[in-house]
Structure formats: structure tokens, C-alpha cells
Write a protein that holds these residues in place. Sequence first.
Motif, PDB file in Angstrom:
ATOM      1  N   GLY A  14      20.637  81.028  19.409  1.00 59.25           N
ATOM      2  CA  GLY A  14      19.725  81.883  18.913  1.00 59.25           C
ATOM      3  C   GLY A  14      18.463  82.006  19.566  1.00 59.25           C
ATOM      4  N   ALA A  15      17.945  80.899  19.772  1.00 54.95           N
ATOM      5  CA  ALA A  15      16.451  80.816  20.203  1.00 54.95           C
ATOM      6  C   ALA A  15      16.611  81.470  21.734  1.00 54.95           C
ATOM      7  N   VAL A  16      17.385  81.017  22.633  1.00 55.20           N
ATOM      8  CA  VAL A  16      17.494  81.740  23.837  1.00 55.20           C
ATOM      9  C   VAL A  16      17.747  83.293  23.669  1.00 55.20           C
ATOM     10  N   ALA A  17      18.439  83.597  22.799  1.00 57.01           N
ATOM     11  CA  ALA A  17      18.699  84.977  22.690  1.00 57.01           C
ATOM     12  C   ALA A  17      17.310  85.878  22.283  1.00 57.01           C
ATOM     13  N   ASN A  18      16.625  85.240  21.280  1.00 58.17           N
ATOM     14  CA  ASN A  18      15.524  85.887  20.947  1.00 58.17           C
ATOM     15  C   ASN A  18      14.211  85.766  22.239  1.00 58.17           C
ATOM     16  N   LEU A  19      14.406  84.622  23.031  1.00 62.59           N
ATOM     17  CA  LEU A  19      13.577  84.683  24.158  1.00 62.59           C
ATOM     18  C   LEU A  19      14.049  85.891  25.026  1.00 62.59           C
ATOM     19  N   SER A  31      11.696  79.895  16.841  1.00 64.49           N
ATOM     20  CA  SER A  31      11.679  80.841  17.943  1.00 64.49           C
ATOM     21  C   SER A  31      10.950  82.267  17.841  1.00 64.49           C
ATOM     22  N   HIS A  32      10.249  82.452  16.716  1.00 68.97           N
ATOM     23  CA  HIS A  32       9.491  83.466  16.375  1.00 68.97           C
ATOM     24  C   HIS A  32       8.068  83.307  16.801  1.00 68.97           C
ATOM     25  N   GLY A  33       7.947  82.485  17.562  1.00 71.97           N
ATOM     26  CA  GLY A  33       6.610  82.304  18.161  1.00 71.97           C
ATOM     27  C   GLY A  33       5.628  81.262  17.471  1.00 71.97           C
ATOM     28  N   VAL A  76      18.730  94.002  17.253  1.00 73.22           N
ATOM     29  CA  VAL A  76      19.345  93.025  16.245  1.00 73.22           C
ATOM     30  C   VAL A  76      20.054  91.596  17.023  1.00 73.22           C
ATOM     31  N   MET A  77      19.414  90.471  16.326  1.00 69.27           N
ATOM     32  CA  MET A  77      19.947  89.239  17.070  1.00 69.27           C
ATOM     33  C   MET A  77      20.681  88.617  15.543  1.00 69.27           C
ATOM     34  N   THR A  78      21.715  87.905  16.085  1.00 69.26           N
ATOM     35  CA  THR A  78      22.360  86.848  15.120  1.00 69.26           C
ATOM     36  C   THR A  78      23.245  85.770  15.840  1.00 69.26           C
ATOM     37  N   GLY A  96      13.289  89.019   9.773  1.00 69.59           N
ATOM     38  CA  GLY A  96      14.313  87.981   9.656  1.00 69.59           C
ATOM     39  C   GLY A  96      13.480  86.573   9.581  1.00 69.59           C
ATOM     40  N   ALA A  97      14.454  85.614   9.189  1.00 67.09           N
ATOM     41  CA  ALA A  97      13.811  84.364   8.602  1.00 67.09           C
ATOM     42  C   ALA A  97      15.025  83.237   8.625  1.00 67.09           C
ATOM     43  N   SER A  98      14.560  82.266   8.496  1.00 69.32           N
ATOM     44  CA  SER A  98      15.542  80.948   8.258  1.00 69.32           C
ATOM     45  C   SER A  98      15.528  80.555   6.830  1.00 69.32           C
ATOM     46  N   THR A 129      26.098  83.044  15.796  1.00 65.87           N
ATOM     47  CA  THR A 129      27.354  83.174  15.313  1.00 65.87           C
ATOM     48  C   THR A 129      27.968  81.775  14.433  1.00 65.87           C
ATOM     49  N   HIS A 130      27.132  80.992  14.369  1.00 68.97           N
ATOM     50  CA  HIS A 130      27.780  79.901  13.653  1.00 68.97           C
ATOM     51  C   HIS A 130      27.301  79.654  12.227  1.00 68.97           C
ATOM     52  N   LYS A 131      26.461  80.477  11.769  1.00 68.96           N
ATOM     53  CA  LYS A 131      26.081  80.294  10.374  1.00 68.96           C
ATOM     54  C   LYS A 131      26.818  80.963   9.590  1.00 68.96           C
ATOM     55  N   SER A 132      27.255  82.480   9.898  1.00 66.16           N
ATOM     56  CA  SER A 132      28.091  83.358   8.762  1.00 66.16           C
ATOM     57  C   SER A 132      29.037  84.087   9.449  1.00 66.16           C
ATOM     58  N   ALA A 156      15.303  92.661  14.452  1.00 65.92           N
ATOM     59  CA  ALA A 156      15.776  92.102  13.263  1.00 65.92           C
ATOM     60  C   ALA A 156      16.761  91.107  13.659  1.00 65.92           C
ATOM     61  N   ASP A 157      16.098  89.709  13.193  1.00 67.13           N
ATOM     62  CA  ASP A 157      16.704  88.545  13.583  1.00 67.13           C
ATOM     63  C   ASP A 157      17.694  88.310  12.190  1.00 67.13           C
ATOM     64  N   ILE A 158      18.916  88.401  12.179  1.00 66.45           N
ATOM     65  CA  ILE A 158      19.709  88.382  11.002  1.00 66.45           C
ATOM     66  C   ILE A 158      20.765  87.067  11.160  1.00 66.45           C
ATOM     67  N   SER A 159      20.240  86.178  12.114  1.00 62.72           N
ATOM     68  CA  SER A 159      21.030  84.875  11.970  1.00 62.72           C
ATOM     69  C   SER A 159      21.465  84.298  10.813  1.00 62.72           C
ATOM     70  N   HIS A 160      20.776  84.280   9.549  1.00 61.36           N
ATOM     71  CA  HIS A 160      21.151  83.917   8.536  1.00 61.36           C
ATOM     72  C   HIS A 160      21.921  84.798   7.798  1.00 61.36           C
ATOM     73  N   TYR A 161      21.795  86.316   7.904  1.00 58.85           N
ATOM     74  CA  TYR A 161      22.605  86.974   6.864  1.00 58.85           C
ATOM     75  C   TYR A 161      23.671  87.668   7.296  1.00 58.85           C
TER      76      TYR A 161
HETATM   77  C1  LIG Z   1      16.700  82.985  11.886  1.00 59.52           C
HETATM   78  C2  LIG Z   1      16.920  82.280  13.121  1.00 59.52           C
HETATM   79  N1  LIG Z   1      16.814  82.601  14.361  1.00 59.52           N
HETATM   80  C3  LIG Z   1      17.186  81.761  15.534  1.00 59.52           C
HETATM   81  C4  LIG Z   1      17.760  80.447  15.284  1.00 59.52           C
HETATM   82  C5  LIG Z   1      17.968  79.808  16.331  1.00 59.52           C
HETATM   83  O1  LIG Z   1      19.289  79.602  16.642  1.00 59.52           O
HETATM   84  P1  LIG Z   1      19.789  78.283  17.659  1.00 59.52           P
HETATM   85  O2  LIG Z   1      19.616  76.949  16.432  1.00 59.52           O
HETATM   86  O3  LIG Z   1      21.312  78.758  17.863  1.00 59.52           O
HETATM   87  O4  LIG Z   1      18.930  78.494  18.819  1.00 59.52           O
HETATM   88  C6  LIG Z   1      18.053  80.133  14.142  1.00 59.52           C
HETATM   89  C7  LIG Z   1      18.673  78.678  13.658  1.00 59.52           C
HETATM   90  O5  LIG Z   1      18.612  78.073  12.589  1.00 59.52           O
HETATM   91  C8  LIG Z   1      17.453  80.997  12.903  1.00 59.52           C
HETATM   92  O6  LIG Z   1      17.700  80.549  11.718  1.00 59.52           O
END
Ligand SMILES: Cc1ncc(COP(=O)(O)O)c(C=O)c1O
Length: 433
Positions: A131-136, A161-163, A256-258, A206-208, A260-263, A232-237
Motif C-alpha cells: 500500500g505504501a508503494v502504491a500511494n507513492l 504514507s499519507h505524508g 482509489v487505492m487499497t 482514507g485512514a488507518s 489486498t491483505h486487510k479485507s 481515496a485510500d480505502i485500504s481499511h474498508y
Molecule cells: C490506509 C492505509 N494505507 C496504506 C497502508 C500501507 O500498506 P502496506 O503496509 O501494504 O504498505 C496501510 C497499512 O496499514 C493503511 O492502513
Amino acid sequence: MLIRAKTIPINRDCFSLQNNLLISAILNYDCLMFKTLKKKDRILSSLAEKEVKRQKNTIDLIASENIAPQGVLELLGSELTNKYSEGYPGKRYYPGNVYYDQIEELAKKRALKIFRLSSRNWHVNVQAYSGAVANLAVYLSVLKPGETILSMNLTAGGHLSHGSKVSFTGKLFNVVHYGVDKNYDIDYGELEKLARKHKPKMIISGASAYPKKINFEKIGKIAKKVSAYHLADISHYAGLVSAGYYPYPFKFSDFVMTTTHKSLFGPRAALIYISKNSSLAKKEKIDLPLLVDKAVFPGLQGGPHNNTIAAIAHGLWLTAKNKKYYRQVVRNAKVLCAEMKKMGFVVVGGKTESHLFLVNVLGLGMNGFEAEKMLEKEGILANRNTVFGDISPFKPSAIRIGTYAVTSKGMKEKDMKKLAKKIYNVLVVCRHG
Ligand SMILES: Cc1ncc(COP(=O)(O)O)c(C=O)c1O
């Protein structure tokens, strides 16, 4: 003291999880047993086995974790890891990719399907390692170093990874943060003021660690007004979104980024969705899908992890088939949150509208770090977390609790009630007597 010891039936001995009924669901979980490794590399196989046992015997309430299904484990541990496929389907740097091309296309098709998207309007990249690389990659596709990003404050629930300053995303770009209000709702008024003042090139929603529903429409509209891209970082949702239990961001987002391992029942990786109809991209005469693909590879990464992409495809297939799971995730979070509130725990923002919630433990005479340690000793994992306004991440006020993993282990509402009592036992009874 914020917590009230109510008349709850309590086992005054700190319980042993090994003997607990809750564990019955857990034991059904199958795992690979490192058969070959055991014969060849005993030190490592013994550590790996211990870790699998630890996972089996632990109640995992870490909101960002889940349990990879057996099919995902099989694909991850298969020969699919052997090959180089730099590039994209049909445009690889190496020969021998006929099946990998099909696997990647299948993953992309399923990635669109779970959100009812058409390839006419959306492009999806399935190669990001995390996710961090995807956001970057998203930032680098449209932002130059030094340009401004507006994102949620880390202590309010945003992600590193949101700055954040400790992440290169915070070093490369000028980052401004919005927070939450008294009720722990995103402060959309402040967000709009900051957007007008700082004219960001990108706004991230989006948030953690944000328990409530995000109004993606509102944020998307603000982004449009100030000519910013909306990610929209929907990694959690993501899984909740796909099943209709969380707001749908696609109509209001350029990206939109997510993870794949959380949900999404997947391996550790990420999906990036890129709109083909971004009005801002049209105005700037840029090809967003192409820019993101190039930012992922060759911009940031090398060869795709083909075993992981295959495992993503399987996870997405499971996502489409398991809508009831997401309903249970949300129910479990609601029940656990309500039970803990009844016991007097202070739930940040008063409720959950997702799979997670935060519990402020300062009133118990401890910080989140101490609460995390006490729970861990008793086989319950819930990580420490800041609450908006906390000064130090090393003395966070809260613990974060999420229900993806326990729901994957088959737990239901009745188990959540037992779990609430156990948490009460650990944090209140065993400590205060
Ligand atoms: C909202 C959000 N974006 C990005 C990430 C980063 O994902 P990764 O740990 O796969 O780099 C996370 C990880 O918990 C996250 O909660």
C-alpha cells in the motif's frame, strides 16, 4: 476514573486462552506445516511453526490484519514465484509470460468486478508490492516534488504514507493535514478551508484508524473546487465497500487505492484504480492510467510478484463470493464496541461505523502502550493508537480494535460478548482487583 466497574459476571482469575471456548473456532483454521523445511532447515522451520501456533492461539483484533485463506497460501508458496515478468501483459521485458499475462488480466478483471466497475471508465494496476508503494506511485504520477498534498493527520487516524514526516512521502512533498472534530467526525469545514488556502494538488481521503464513515462525495467535491486530484485510500474498508457496508468512493475520486491483505482475502499487496474520466487529467491533457503504470514500473518497482498477483486474483474471487462475511465483520465490531461501552470503556467518537473502533484507556490509569502489553500477555492483540491531539505517538491514549481476523476465524456476536468480558477482565479486574 472513567471506567465504571459494573455488575458483570467476572472470572477473577486471569483466564488462560488455551482453555477458552472462543478458541474452538480458531482450531478449524488449517495451515501449511513446512514439511520439507522441517527436514532441511530445522532452526527456521521451528520458528515458522511457532509463529503459526502463535497465530492459532491468539485472538487478533489488529484492525489491519486478517487471515490469508488456504488457496492464497498455496499460490504464494508455489512455483509462480519463479519468473521475471517486468512490464505489463502483452508488453513484457522477458519471454515465457503467456500464463502470467492471463493471470494478471484475470486479477484486473476481478479487481474491477468487485466494485462493479467497467474497464471503459477505470484502469486498474495490480502490481504494487504494498500500500505504501502504491500511494507513492499515485503521488509521483501527477505531483512534482515540493507540491502540496492535503491528508488526514496521523494522530487522527491517517496513515504514515499519507505524508508523515518520517515517510519519504512527507519529505518529498509539502504536506498539510486536516483533523477531526469533537465528535470524531472528519472536520470537513476545516478540510475545505485548508484546501482553499493551500491549493493542494492532491487531497487524500482514507485512514488507518478512523472508525466512522467517510464522506467521499464531500471530499471529492472540495477537491474539484480547488482543482486537486482526489485519492481515496480505502485500504481499511475495501471489502466493506464492495459488499455495500461502507460508502462507495469511485464516483468522487480520480484514484482509489487499497491494500489486498486487510479485507480482500488477499496476500500483502495493493490495487490502484485510476479513473479514465478525470476532468482534471483531461484539462491537464495527461493520461492518468499510463502515468500510474509507469510510476509503479519502472518508476518504483522491478519485476512483479507473480505469485502474489495470482493470490490477489483468488482473494478477489473470494471477496465476490463472501458478502455475508462483511456483514458479520460489521456486526461483530458493533457488538464488541457496544458491549465495551456498556462496561464503561470510553469509545472514541462514541461508536463504530466500520470494522474498527478506538478505546481511550487513559481513564484506566494506563496509556495505549501499556494496555496493548497487558492484552498481549493474555493472548489478545490490539495495537496502541493515538487519538487526535495526542502529543506523542509513544504515549498514545488508545487501543485500536478491529474485527476482520476474528470474523475470519468464525467468531460471531456471542463470541464478541465473551471477548468484551475478557478485555474487561484483563484491563480492569486483573489490574484493579
Ligand atoms: C490506509 C492505509 N494505507 C496504506 C497502508 C500501507 O500498506 P502496506 O503496509 O501494504 O504498505 C496501510 C497499512 O496499514 C493503511 O492502513
